[in-house]
Scaffold this motif. Structure first.
Motif, PDB file in Angstrom:
ATOM      1  N   ILE A  20     -82.927 -71.835 -92.845  1.00 30.40           N
ATOM      2  CA  ILE A  20     -81.612 -71.194 -92.819  1.00 30.40           C
ATOM      3  C   ILE A  20     -81.169 -71.171 -94.274  1.00 30.40           C
ATOM      4  O   ILE A  20     -80.799 -72.190 -94.835  1.00 30.40           O
ATOM      5  CB  ILE A  20     -80.669 -71.985 -91.897  1.00 30.40           C
ATOM      6  CG1 ILE A  20     -81.285 -72.025 -90.489  1.00 30.40           C
ATOM      7  CG2 ILE A  20     -79.287 -71.350 -91.880  1.00 30.40           C
ATOM      8  CD1 ILE A  20     -80.608 -72.979 -89.546  1.00 30.40           C
ATOM      9  N   HIS A  21     -81.259 -69.976 -94.863  1.00 34.41           N
ATOM     10  CA  HIS A  21     -81.321 -69.857 -96.317  1.00 34.41           C
ATOM     11  C   HIS A  21     -80.024 -69.319 -96.913  1.00 34.41           C
ATOM     12  O   HIS A  21     -79.193 -68.756 -96.213  1.00 34.41           O
ATOM     13  CB  HIS A  21     -82.499 -68.938 -96.659  1.00 34.41           C
ATOM     14  CG  HIS A  21     -82.849 -68.905 -98.108  1.00 34.41           C
ATOM     15  ND1 HIS A  21     -83.159 -70.037 -98.815  1.00 34.41           N
ATOM     16  CD2 HIS A  21     -82.937 -67.869 -98.980  1.00 34.41           C
ATOM     17  CE1 HIS A  21     -83.409 -69.687-100.079  1.00 34.41           C
ATOM     18  NE2 HIS A  21     -83.274 -68.379-100.203  1.00 34.41           N
ATOM     19  N   LYS A  22     -79.895 -69.467 -98.225  1.00 31.50           N
ATOM     20  CA  LYS A  22     -78.712 -69.048 -99.000  1.00 31.50           C
ATOM     21  C   LYS A  22     -77.470 -69.825 -98.572  1.00 31.50           C
ATOM     22  O   LYS A  22     -76.383 -69.262 -98.464  1.00 31.50           O
ATOM     23  CB  LYS A  22     -78.429 -67.534 -98.850  1.00 31.50           C
ATOM     24  CG  LYS A  22     -79.608 -66.639 -99.192  1.00 31.50           C
ATOM     25  CD  LYS A  22     -79.157 -65.204 -99.389  1.00 31.50           C
ATOM     26  CE  LYS A  22     -80.361 -64.270 -99.435  1.00 31.50           C
ATOM     27  NZ  LYS A  22     -79.984 -62.865 -99.572  1.00 31.50           N
ATOM     28  N   VAL A  23     -77.626 -71.103 -98.282  1.00 23.28           N
ATOM     29  CA  VAL A  23     -76.468 -71.888 -97.852  1.00 23.28           C
ATOM     30  C   VAL A  23     -75.633 -72.371 -99.036  1.00 23.28           C
ATOM     31  O   VAL A  23     -74.644 -73.064 -98.844  1.00 23.28           O
ATOM     32  CB  VAL A  23     -76.870 -73.099 -96.974  1.00 23.28           C
ATOM     33  CG1 VAL A  23     -77.492 -72.621 -95.674  1.00 23.28           C
ATOM     34  CG2 VAL A  23     -77.810 -74.023 -97.715  1.00 23.28           C
ATOM     35  N   ASP A  24     -76.041 -71.992-100.271  1.00 22.36           N
ATOM     36  CA  ASP A  24     -75.174 -72.310-101.404  1.00 22.36           C
ATOM     37  C   ASP A  24     -73.854 -71.591-101.181  1.00 22.36           C
ATOM     38  O   ASP A  24     -73.813 -70.467-100.706  1.00 22.36           O
ATOM     39  CB  ASP A  24     -75.819 -71.866-102.725  1.00 22.36           C
ATOM     40  CG  ASP A  24     -76.391 -70.463-102.651  1.00 22.36           C
ATOM     41  OD1 ASP A  24     -75.767 -69.532-103.171  1.00 22.36           O
ATOM     42  OD2 ASP A  24     -77.478 -70.299-102.036  1.00 22.36           O
ATOM     43  N   GLY A  25     -72.777 -72.270-101.526  1.00 20.06           N
ATOM     44  CA  GLY A  25     -71.475 -71.638-101.349  1.00 20.06           C
ATOM     45  C   GLY A  25     -70.924 -71.760 -99.935  1.00 20.06           C
ATOM     46  O   GLY A  25     -69.814 -71.341 -99.678  1.00 20.06           O
ATOM     47  N   LEU A  26     -71.670 -72.310 -99.004  1.00 14.98           N
ATOM     48  CA  LEU A  26     -71.116 -72.523 -97.664  1.00 14.98           C
ATOM     49  C   LEU A  26     -70.666 -73.977 -97.539  1.00 14.98           C
ATOM     50  O   LEU A  26     -71.298 -74.873 -98.094  1.00 14.98           O
ATOM     51  CB  LEU A  26     -72.170 -72.226 -96.590  1.00 14.98           C
ATOM     52  CG  LEU A  26     -72.804 -70.833 -96.610  1.00 14.98           C
ATOM     53  CD1 LEU A  26     -73.746 -70.669 -95.428  1.00 14.98           C
ATOM     54  CD2 LEU A  26     -71.725 -69.752 -96.577  1.00 14.98           C
ATOM     55  N   SER A  27     -69.606 -74.201 -96.823  1.00 13.91           N
ATOM     56  CA  SER A  27     -69.113 -75.574 -96.669  1.00 13.91           C
ATOM     57  C   SER A  27     -70.076 -76.365 -95.772  1.00 13.91           C
ATOM     58  O   SER A  27     -70.825 -75.789 -94.985  1.00 13.91           O
ATOM     59  CB  SER A  27     -67.726 -75.573 -96.050  1.00 13.91           C
ATOM     60  OG  SER A  27     -67.838 -75.307 -94.658  1.00 13.91           O
ATOM     61  N   ASP A  28     -70.036 -77.676 -95.915  1.00 17.87           N
ATOM     62  CA  ASP A  28     -70.953 -78.516 -95.137  1.00 17.87           C
ATOM     63  C   ASP A  28     -70.769 -78.310 -93.637  1.00 17.87           C
ATOM     64  O   ASP A  28     -71.733 -78.207 -92.886  1.00 17.87           O
ATOM     65  CB  ASP A  28     -70.743 -79.991 -95.488  1.00 17.87           C
ATOM     66  CG  ASP A  28     -71.339 -80.310 -96.855  1.00 17.87           C
ATOM     67  OD1 ASP A  28     -72.074 -79.446 -97.386  1.00 17.87           O
ATOM     68  OD2 ASP A  28     -71.067 -81.403 -97.389  1.00 17.87           O
ATOM     69  N   ASP A  29     -69.509 -78.216 -93.219  1.00 16.96           N
ATOM     70  CA  ASP A  29     -69.243 -78.022 -91.794  1.00 16.96           C
ATOM     71  C   ASP A  29     -69.846 -76.719 -91.308  1.00 16.96           C
ATOM     72  O   ASP A  29     -70.492 -76.666 -90.261  1.00 16.96           O
ATOM     73  CB  ASP A  29     -67.717 -77.981 -91.544  1.00 16.96           C
ATOM     74  CG  ASP A  29     -67.138 -79.378 -91.571  1.00 16.96           C
ATOM     75  OD1 ASP A  29     -67.941 -80.337 -91.588  1.00 16.96           O
ATOM     76  OD2 ASP A  29     -65.901 -79.501 -91.588  1.00 16.96           O
ATOM     77  N   TYR A  30     -69.618 -75.692 -92.109  1.00 21.77           N
ATOM     78  CA  TYR A  30     -70.084 -74.370 -91.703  1.00 21.77           C
ATOM     79  C   TYR A  30     -71.609 -74.331 -91.606  1.00 21.77           C
ATOM     80  O   TYR A  30     -72.181 -73.765 -90.685  1.00 21.77           O
ATOM     81  CB  TYR A  30     -69.565 -73.339 -92.716  1.00 21.77           C
ATOM     82  CG  TYR A  30     -69.807 -71.915 -92.298  1.00 21.77           C
ATOM     83  CD1 TYR A  30     -69.227 -71.397 -91.142  1.00 21.77           C
ATOM     84  CD2 TYR A  30     -70.623 -71.081 -93.066  1.00 21.77           C
ATOM     85  CE1 TYR A  30     -69.447 -70.093 -90.754  1.00 21.77           C
ATOM     86  CE2 TYR A  30     -70.851 -69.765 -92.683  1.00 21.77           C
ATOM     87  CZ  TYR A  30     -70.259 -69.280 -91.528  1.00 21.77           C
ATOM     88  OH  TYR A  30     -70.491 -67.993 -91.150  1.00 21.77           O
ATOM     89  N   LYS A  31     -72.258 -74.993 -92.580  1.00 22.32           N
ATOM     90  CA  LYS A  31     -73.724 -75.065 -92.555  1.00 22.32           C
ATOM     91  C   LYS A  31     -74.211 -75.665 -91.244  1.00 22.32           C
ATOM     92  O   LYS A  31     -75.120 -75.141 -90.604  1.00 22.32           O
ATOM     93  CB  LYS A  31     -74.223 -75.964 -93.697  1.00 22.32           C
ATOM     94  CG  LYS A  31     -74.253 -75.303 -95.046  1.00 22.32           C
ATOM     95  CD  LYS A  31     -74.958 -76.214 -96.026  1.00 22.32           C
ATOM     96  CE  LYS A  31     -74.083 -76.496 -97.209  1.00 22.32           C
ATOM     97  NZ  LYS A  31     -74.630 -77.395 -98.192  1.00 22.32           N
ATOM     98  N   LEU A  32     -73.587 -76.785 -90.865  1.00 23.69           N
ATOM     99  CA  LEU A  32     -74.041 -77.458 -89.657  1.00 23.69           C
ATOM    100  C   LEU A  32     -73.768 -76.614 -88.418  1.00 23.69           C
ATOM    101  O   LEU A  32     -74.587 -76.565 -87.496  1.00 23.69           O
ATOM    102  CB  LEU A  32     -73.373 -78.830 -89.539  1.00 23.69           C
ATOM    103  CG  LEU A  32     -73.837 -79.803 -90.634  1.00 23.69           C
ATOM    104  CD1 LEU A  32     -73.098 -81.127 -90.537  1.00 23.69           C
ATOM    105  CD2 LEU A  32     -75.349 -80.013 -90.577  1.00 23.69           C
TER     106      LEU A  32
END
Ligand SMILES: Nc1nc2c(ncn2[C@@H]2O[C@H](COP(=O)(O)OP(=O)(O)OP(=O)(O)O)[C@@H](O)[C@H]2O)c(=O)[nH]1
Ligand SMILES: Nc1nc2c(ncn2[C@@H]2O[C@H](COP(=O)(O)OP(=O)(O)OP(=O)(O)O)[C@@H](O)[C@H]2O)c(=O)[nH]1
Ligand SMILES: [Mg+2]
Lengths: 417, 288
Positions: A183-195
């Motif tokens: 699940i790529h390009k998660v730079d700039g996403l908040s930790d909660d949103y990533k999960l």
């Protein structure tokens, strides 16, 4: 004796905007020895030694050939960026200039284990292509892992359903393929949103697969970005699944950590900074980052001061008084060794070259600096153990012949660069 | 900016040692940038005729790699021309109106030194190191002493880094190494490497970036070379590159420790960069 760290080719400097555009060619160490050669040699040696006993069979049927990593996913999901950053050292911000991939890009990588990386064009559907029928066996026959890249910053529903269709296709004929979802390009996403995304993607895939009656597909998920270490960590974990007898390596590192009071120890593939094993203590991103960056520091110093040939009289001069000994006898260790003390708690970090592809890097507990001599001894032992593990034994003869082989290497180097 | 050029003109542009002017390569209004630049250098020629001009053509990362050199050259040519025009004008004015005497200053003296820079690579280190190099007092003393130390321990190279920026303040290279080492950009490259490493450490330890992050670094590359980097004076780190050999390495470490006292004057009260320099430009500031 000739090693990738101490005798690196001068790969083109990539931080300097004035330097000529870097060649897209693969970085190959001058001392490249293909690992299947080594595997072959070792197998033969092993067989001689053990009589009839063949080497331990490996977990997957793949270890014999070159494990292949397939990078698949939607257009612009970041496949080519990943392969360029991890395997060609392209600075992440320069991936902006990558063009869309038109045909399968095949790279082969020489390291402790030879593997291939195939970068697929996102625009082509290999299972359902009106113009061309792909040879499925040629693609999936020897595969180690299928890495499916999903752009987390984009609408990923289509990517998920394509992935499901792919898994269903593969389940029939190639059920042993590992499915690794980045699940790529998660730079700039908040930790909660990533999960949240990770949970959502996982559920969507598992639900659909179980609707289709597929229950036991082995699928793993990773949150990745080329702008930090996460992509290297994810690749590390994928590669580790393809390494035969990984457990033994891990046990070796775990016992080293216990005897030397290391917080964490990694065995790195120097060229890619993928770690192929670590000790059994809990995963720790921060330790991986600092150890991986330490490898970078060593690589830079090696290139700047160790990748060019000294003048002919150099050695003779150094073997005169006040140290009238052969250079080989003046040094403590013919492999690269390094250490640094971090100021915050007198905490040492060490690096030791294992062979031409691998280096051991470990970070220690606070204040263990005064135990360095003891630690060095233990590290020596473990490096020996690792060398044996990879069965790249260095017989005495190479030492005597060392001068010639170094010269040979250096000439190669000069020609190559 | 306008204010500097009008009311505060004399105040701002007197006693300037160095002007560092930053151009944004992607600027939408190049003419305006050049116009401002001309005004600034005119003021400089008027009030500080000995000032050195450094021009950073900045944000080069935004330009496609193949086009960088051509873009840079073209921009620098215009800037050079504008500089000379401004200089000629001030000289003419001075002659006619009897201002500051510029007769001893030639075009070559005012020619700006230009660098292509970006915060995303090592280019800024090269630019800043050149600038600092021009500003360090007692430079020749430092250089002589480094040479003496280098010869005594048979080093290949010695670098002196400023403690926080890791810019190379001074360096010495043995004759052979100077001839043979093909990495002409190694000084800025190593600045960048060590600075980046410092950030890594600070992230790991949770201590502020600019606090001291490491004390001793040693690397012995088999029968190839050895290097150590260690804290030297209060404001500097020293890097010593040596031929291989344990005894040579240990002897060098001891000698460097002894030589520390020769360099105590480096810890004098004045921080070199802060004196008499002005950073200005159309865009792009950075923390090197
Ligand atoms: N923010 C962010 N952007 C990324 C990342 N990885 C790749 N990109 C960007 O995504 C864009 C597309 O990347 P590519 O690597 O060309 O995508 P691809 O999957 O190879 O695309 P096709 O070849 O068309 O299948 C580029 O502009 C990259 O800079 C990431 O981790 N984070
Ligand atoms: N791409 C790129 N952007 C840069 C670079 N250096 C600075 N920037 C960006 O340029 C913008 C402006 O930077 P500043 O440092 O605030 O510019 P400044 O010259 O101080 O601006 P003023 O204070 O208004 O004079 C910021 O968004 C920076 O991130 C560079 O090398 N490359
Ligand atoms: Mg692509």
């Amino acid at each position: 004796m000739a090693t990738s760290l101490t005798k690196r080719t001068s790969s083109t400097e990539h931080r300097d905007p004035h330097s000529a555009p870097r060649s897209r060619g693969l970085y190959i160490s001058p001392a490249t020895v293909k690992l299947n050669h080594i595997y072959e040699q070792n197998r033969q040696r092993q067989q001689k030694k053990d009589g009839v006993k063949a080497p331990e069979p490996t977990a997957t049927p793949l270890a014999k050939g070159k494990p292949r990593l397939l990078l698949m996913g939607q257009r612009r999901s970041g496949k080519s960026s990943i392969s360029s950053v991890v395997f060609h050292k392209l600075p992440p911000n320069e991936t902006l200039y990558l063009e869309s991939t038109a045909r399968i890009q095949k790279d082969s990588l020489n390291s402790f284990m030879d593997f291939q990386v195939w970068d697929f064009p996102g625009q082509i559907d290999i299972f359902d292509n009106p113009n061309f029928t792909f040879d499925m066996d040629a693609i999936f026959g020897e595969v180690g892992a299928l890495i499916w890249v999903i752009d987390a910053q984009d609408d990923y529903l289509e990517a998920v359903s394509k992935l499901n269709a792919t898994i269903l296709h593969l389940q029939r004929s190639y059920p042993h393929i590992l499915i690794e979802v980045f699940i790529h390009k998660v730079d700039g996403l908040s930790d909660d949103y990533k999960l949240d995304i990770q949970r959502d993607v996982t559920i969507r895939i598992q639900d659909e697969l179980s609707d289709q009656g597929v229950e036991n597909a082995s699928i793993s998920f990773y949150l990745t970005s080329i702008y930090n270490h996460s992509i290297f960590e994810a690749f590390s974990k994928v590669i580790q699944k393809l390494i035969p007898r990984l457990g033994q390596l891990e046990a070796l590192l775990t016992s080293l950590c216990r005897t030397c009071r290391f917080d964490k120890a990694y065995l790195f593939d120097v060229n890619t900074k993928i770690y192929i094993a670590t000790d059994s203590s809990p995963e720790d991103v921060a330790s991986y980052e600092i150890c991986s960056d330490y490898v970078d520091v060593i690589i830079d110093f090696t290139e700047v001061y160790g990748s060019w040939q000294r003048s002919p009289g150099w050695r003779a001069k150094l073997e005169q008084p006040p140290w009238p000994k052969r250079l080989e006898d003046q040094i403590g260790c013919d492999l690269a060794e390094s250490g640094m003390i971090l100021s915050d708690a007198q905490r040492p970090i060490i690096l030791r070259e294992v062979d031409r592809f691998l280096a051991l890097v470990a970070i220690m507990h606070e204040g263990s600096y005064d135990k360095m001599p003891l630690i060095n001894m233990n590290v020596d032992e473990v490096v020996k153990g690792l060398t044996e593990f990879f069965e790249i034994t260095k017989p005495k003869e190479t030492r005597v012949a060392g001068k010639d082989s170094i010269q040979g290497q250096m000439e190669q180097l000069a020609l190559g660069s | 900016m306008e204010n500097y050029l009008s009311q505060q003109r004399a105040h701002v542009f007197s006693n300037v040692g160095v002007l560092i002017y930053v151009f944004d390569i992607e600027s939408r209004d190049v003419d305006r940038d050049l116009f401002t630049y001309s005004n600034i250098v005119s003021a400089l020629f008027q009030f500080s005729r000995d000032a050195k001009i450094f021009v950073l053509i900045h944000k080069m990362d935004l330009i496609q790699p193949q086009q960088r050199e051509a873009m840079f050259d073209a921009r620098v040519n215009i800037i050079r021309r504008k500089t000379f025009e401004a200089f000629a004008l001030i000289r003419k004015q001075n002659r006619e109106l009897g201002g500051q005497d510029t007769s001893g200053v030639s075009e070559a003296d005012v020619e700006p030194q230009a660098f292509a820079t970006s915060i995303w690579d090592q280019s800024l280190y090269k630019a800043w190191a050149s600038i600092i190099h021009d500003l360090v007092p007692n430079l020749s003393v430092i250089e002589t002493q480094l040479a003496a130390l280098g010869a005594a321990i048979e080093a290949e190279e010695i670098l002196l880094f400023e403690r926080t920026s890791f810019l190379v303040v001074s360096k010495w290279t043995s004759e052979t190494a100077a001839r043979e080492n093909p990495f002409g950009d190694r000084f800025e490259r190593l600045s960048n490497v060590l600075k980046a490493w410092k950030h890594t450490c600070s992230k790991y330890t949770g201590t502020p970036r600019n606090s001291e992050q490491f004390t001793d670094f040693e690397y012995k590359a088999g029968a190839n070379f050895s290097v150590f980097v260690t804290k030297f004076t209060t404001n500097t780190y020293i890097q010593v590159v040596l031929p291989p050999g344990e005894a040579r390495f240990n002897a060098a470490k001891l000698n460097v420790a002894i030589a520390r006292s020769w360099f105590k004057f480096l810890d004098g009260p004045s921080a070199p960069v802060a004196t008499g320099s002005a950073v200005t430009g159309s865009s792009g500031d950075y923390a090197a």
